[in-house]
Design a protein around this motif. Structure first.
Motif, PDB file in Angstrom:
ATOM      1  N   LEU A  14     -16.286  -4.451  28.593  1.00 22.98           N
ATOM      2  CA  LEU A  14     -17.408  -5.072  27.899  1.00 22.98           C
ATOM      3  C   LEU A  14     -18.720  -4.890  28.649  1.00 22.98           C
ATOM      4  CD1 LEU A  14     -15.658  -8.390  26.807  1.00 22.98           C
ATOM      5  CD2 LEU A  14     -16.238  -6.450  25.344  1.00 22.98           C
ATOM      6  N   LEU A  15     -18.648  -4.887  29.980  1.00 23.93           N
ATOM      7  CA  LEU A  15     -19.849  -4.699  30.794  1.00 23.93           C
ATOM      8  C   LEU A  15     -20.262  -3.230  30.889  1.00 23.93           C
ATOM      9  CD1 LEU A  15     -19.072  -7.181  33.701  1.00 23.93           C
ATOM     10  CD2 LEU A  15     -21.020  -7.349  32.139  1.00 23.93           C
ATOM     11  N   GLY A  16     -19.303  -2.350  30.737  1.00 30.88           N
ATOM     12  CA  GLY A  16     -19.581  -0.934  30.937  1.00 30.88           C
ATOM     13  C   GLY A  16     -20.043  -0.190  29.703  1.00 30.88           C
ATOM     14  N   THR A  17     -20.004  -0.837  28.543  1.00 27.19           N
ATOM     15  CA  THR A  17     -20.380  -0.144  27.315  1.00 27.19           C
ATOM     16  C   THR A  17     -21.847  -0.398  26.965  1.00 27.19           C
ATOM     17  OG1 THR A  17     -19.846   0.106  24.965  1.00 27.19           O
ATOM     18  CG2 THR A  17     -19.657  -2.093  25.888  1.00 27.19           C
ATOM     19  N   ARG A  18     -22.464   0.571  26.315  1.00 29.59           N
ATOM     20  CA  ARG A  18     -23.842   0.422  25.850  1.00 29.59           C
ATOM     21  C   ARG A  18     -23.910   0.070  24.375  1.00 29.59           C
ATOM     22  NH1 ARG A  18     -27.372   5.268  28.739  1.00 29.59           N
ATOM     23  NH2 ARG A  18     -26.937   4.653  30.899  1.00 29.59           N
ATOM     24  N   ARG A  19     -22.786   0.066  23.712  1.00 27.88           N
ATOM     25  CA  ARG A  19     -22.723  -0.287  22.298  1.00 27.88           C
ATOM     26  C   ARG A  19     -21.531  -1.215  22.091  1.00 27.88           C
ATOM     27  NH1 ARG A  19     -18.530   2.001  19.777  1.00 27.88           N
ATOM     28  NH2 ARG A  19     -17.532   3.826  20.730  1.00 27.88           N
ATOM     29  N   PRO A  20     -21.555  -2.011  21.050  1.00 23.98           N
ATOM     30  CA  PRO A  20     -20.437  -2.921  20.791  1.00 23.98           C
ATOM     31  C   PRO A  20     -19.130  -2.149  20.563  1.00 23.98           C
ATOM     32  CG  PRO A  20     -22.353  -3.536  19.490  1.00 23.98           C
ATOM     33  CD  PRO A  20     -22.665  -2.202  20.091  1.00 23.98           C
ATOM     34  N   LEU A  21     -18.063  -2.642  21.138  1.00 24.37           N
ATOM     35  CA  LEU A  21     -16.743  -2.042  20.980  1.00 24.37           C
ATOM     36  C   LEU A  21     -15.912  -2.889  20.028  1.00 24.37           C
ATOM     37  CD1 LEU A  21     -15.905  -1.110  24.695  1.00 24.37           C
ATOM     38  CD2 LEU A  21     -16.777   0.395  22.891  1.00 24.37           C
ATOM     39  N   SER A  22     -15.254  -2.234  19.097  1.00 23.70           N
ATOM     40  CA  SER A  22     -14.417  -2.954  18.142  1.00 23.70           C
ATOM     41  C   SER A  22     -13.108  -3.359  18.812  1.00 23.70           C
ATOM     42  CB  SER A  22     -14.121  -2.068  16.930  1.00 23.70           C
ATOM     43  OG  SER A  22     -13.352  -0.935  17.331  1.00 23.70           O
ATOM     44  N   LYS A  23     -12.357  -4.197  18.129  1.00 25.23           N
ATOM     45  CA  LYS A  23     -11.052  -4.598  18.661  1.00 25.23           C
ATOM     46  C   LYS A  23     -10.139  -3.395  18.842  1.00 25.23           C
ATOM     47  CE  LYS A  23     -10.531  -9.404  17.124  1.00 25.23           C
ATOM     48  NZ  LYS A  23      -9.671 -10.325  16.327  1.00 25.23           N
ATOM     49  N   ARG A  24     -10.227  -2.480  17.892  1.00 23.07           N
ATOM     50  CA  ARG A  24      -9.384  -1.280  17.985  1.00 23.07           C
ATOM     51  C   ARG A  24      -9.711  -0.476  19.239  1.00 23.07           C
ATOM     52  NH1 ARG A  24     -10.818   3.553  16.907  1.00 23.07           N
ATOM     53  NH2 ARG A  24     -12.654   2.849  15.737  1.00 23.07           N
ATOM     54  N   GLU A  25     -10.994  -0.313  19.521  1.00 22.60           N
ATOM     55  CA  GLU A  25     -11.397   0.444  20.707  1.00 22.60           C
ATOM     56  C   GLU A  25     -11.009  -0.278  21.988  1.00 22.60           C
ATOM     57  OE1 GLU A  25     -15.361   2.878  19.341  1.00 22.60           O
ATOM     58  OE2 GLU A  25     -15.490   0.679  19.421  1.00 22.60           O
ATOM     59  N   LEU A  26     -11.135  -1.595  22.004  1.00 21.70           N
ATOM     60  CA  LEU A  26     -10.748  -2.357  23.193  1.00 21.70           C
ATOM     61  C   LEU A  26      -9.240  -2.303  23.408  1.00 21.70           C
ATOM     62  CD1 LEU A  26     -13.098  -5.434  22.757  1.00 21.70           C
ATOM     63  CD2 LEU A  26     -13.189  -3.739  24.597  1.00 21.70           C
ATOM     64  N   ARG A  27      -8.492  -2.315  22.326  1.00 19.42           N
ATOM     65  CA  ARG A  27      -7.034  -2.226  22.463  1.00 19.42           C
ATOM     66  C   ARG A  27      -6.617  -0.886  23.053  1.00 19.42           C
ATOM     67  NH1 ARG A  27      -2.533  -3.409  17.693  1.00 19.42           N
ATOM     68  NH2 ARG A  27      -0.710  -3.461  19.091  1.00 19.42           N
ATOM     69  N   GLU A  28      -7.342   0.167  22.684  1.00 22.38           N
ATOM     70  CA  GLU A  28      -7.015   1.493  23.224  1.00 22.38           C
ATOM     71  C   GLU A  28      -7.481   1.654  24.662  1.00 22.38           C
ATOM     72  OE1 GLU A  28      -8.951   4.064  20.520  1.00 22.38           O
ATOM     73  OE2 GLU A  28      -7.468   3.824  18.902  1.00 22.38           O
ATOM     74  N   SER A  29      -8.417   0.798  25.131  1.00 26.65           N
ATOM     75  CA  SER A  29      -8.991   0.949  26.470  1.00 26.65           C
ATOM     76  C   SER A  29      -8.294   0.100  27.523  1.00 26.65           C
ATOM     77  CB  SER A  29     -10.487   0.583  26.438  1.00 26.65           C
ATOM     78  OG  SER A  29     -11.184   1.391  25.515  1.00 26.65           O
ATOM     79  N   VAL A  30      -7.657  -0.972  27.119  1.00 24.60           N
ATOM     80  CA  VAL A  30      -6.980  -1.867  28.061  1.00 24.60           C
ATOM     81  C   VAL A  30      -5.476  -1.661  27.942  1.00 24.60           C
ATOM     82  CG1 VAL A  30      -6.613  -4.266  28.745  1.00 24.60           C
ATOM     83  CG2 VAL A  30      -8.859  -3.535  27.899  1.00 24.60           C
ATOM     84  N   GLU A  31      -4.845  -1.233  29.019  1.00 21.13           N
ATOM     85  CA  GLU A  31      -3.438  -0.850  28.984  1.00 21.13           C
ATOM     86  C   GLU A  31      -2.542  -1.986  28.523  1.00 21.13           C
ATOM     87  OE1 GLU A  31      -0.022   1.011  31.989  1.00 21.13           O
ATOM     88  OE2 GLU A  31      -2.071   0.641  32.682  1.00 21.13           O
TER      89      GLU A  31
END
Length: 317
Positions: free
Chosen positions: A16-33
């Motif tokens: 959340l701190l490293g992104t410059r644009r809002p991340l959707s739930k789908r994108e966060l699910r793919e980014s956190v193991e």
């Protein structure tokens, strides 16, 4: 388990701190193991909502943003999560301790305690006890309305809400779609100030008149949020504290002492009734109804009509 959760929270915070644009739930699910290992969408959603609330409780400012396609995303801007060095003297620490003691209700007590712990870690003087008693009186702000907590969170997260609201002059509640701005305690009652989407105007709602559950809506705000000082003035006005006219009422002798205290002129008629001139502002009709048959409104006609409408609504149940 504790280590796994701490690692999951850290990874989510970094995303959340490293992104410059809002991340959707789908994108966060793919980014956190850890989220990839969730057995189902429902399991992931529950885990994500708990983690998001935990991070906010720890002090991370997480924004909820809706894009042009209506998809909801999340991000934590670095500028919103960076604080200057905090230094407090003994008097400031005592003031914060007193404020923390005010909140003794449910979720707020834990939040106040956690805030003081963070201040201690940020440099609160070790020889200052923020919880030390500074007098015989201990302030309390009671919160009995079930709507308080969901509305407090909605104000914090800038989330529109829907609830059923019963006006004092109405027999039945009606749904209201509101963009909540702030909660204010005034004369022992809690009020919500916000933008009423159905009426396209600023409105104030008394929490004790909200019925049923407060439901959140994912869409963002459509109206600008005013300064907090303006909100307080609005609540004061809607609570009947700002009067710009005078009203003439007839009051039964020996009754209505709060009204007598407000009166600017009292005329004893000698027939068991007195005539009073009192300040007239928004909310006076609701107050007069509380005195029942001991009060009769003489002027102005619009105030008399409002009181009659309220009494009829009460009679209908």
């Amino acid at each position: 388990m504790a280590i796994a959760k701490a690692e999951r929270l850290m990874n989510l915070a970094l995303c959340l701190l490293g992104t410059r644009r809002p991340l959707s739930k789908r994108e966060l699910r793919e980014s956190v193991e850890a989220y990839l290992e969730a057995g189902s969408d429902d399991s992931f959603n529950r885990m994500f909502e708990r983690d998001k609330d935990d991070l906010r409780e720890l002090g991370l400012v997480i924004e909820t943003v809706e894009n042009l396609d209506g998809e909801v995303g999340y991000l934590a801007r670095r500028g919103s999560n960076r604080l200057p060095p905090i230094t407090l003297d003994a008097e400031e620490a005592a003031a914060l301790g007193l404020a923390a003691k005010v909140w003794q209700q449910a979720r707020l007590a834990g939040a106040a305690s956690g805030a003081l712990q963070k201040l201690r870690a940020a440099g609160l003087p070790e020889d200052v006890d923020p919880y030390e008693a500074h007098g015989a009186l201990e302030p309390r702000i009671p919160v009995h309305e079930a709507a308080f907590e969901p509305l407090m969170l909605a104000c914090r997260d800038r989330r529109p809400v829907v609830f059923d609201y019963r006006k004092a002059s109405a027999a039945h509640p009606e749904p209201r779609h509101v963009e909540p701005w702030a909660l204010e305690c005034w004369r022992g009652h809690w009020y919500l100030a916000g933008w009423d989407r159905d009426r396209g105007a600023e409105r104030v709602f008394r929490l004790s008149r909200i019925t049923g559950k407060v439901r959140s809506r994912g869409t963002g705000f459509t109206a600008p949020v005013p300064d907090v000082v303006t909100v307080r003035e609005t609540v004061a006005s809607w609570a009947g504290e700002i009067a710009d006219r005078s009203a003439l009422i007839r009051l039964r002798s020996g009754a209505g002492y709060p009204l007598r205290a407000k009166a600017t002129k009292v005329c004893e008629r000698g027939d068991g009734w007195d005539e009073l001139e009192i300040p007239y502002g928004h909310g006076l009709d609701a107050w007069l109804v509380e005195f029942g048959p001991d009060v009769v409104v003489l002027e102005p006609a619009e105030l008399r009509a409002d009181v009659v409408d309220r009494l009829r609504a009460v009679a209908k149940g």
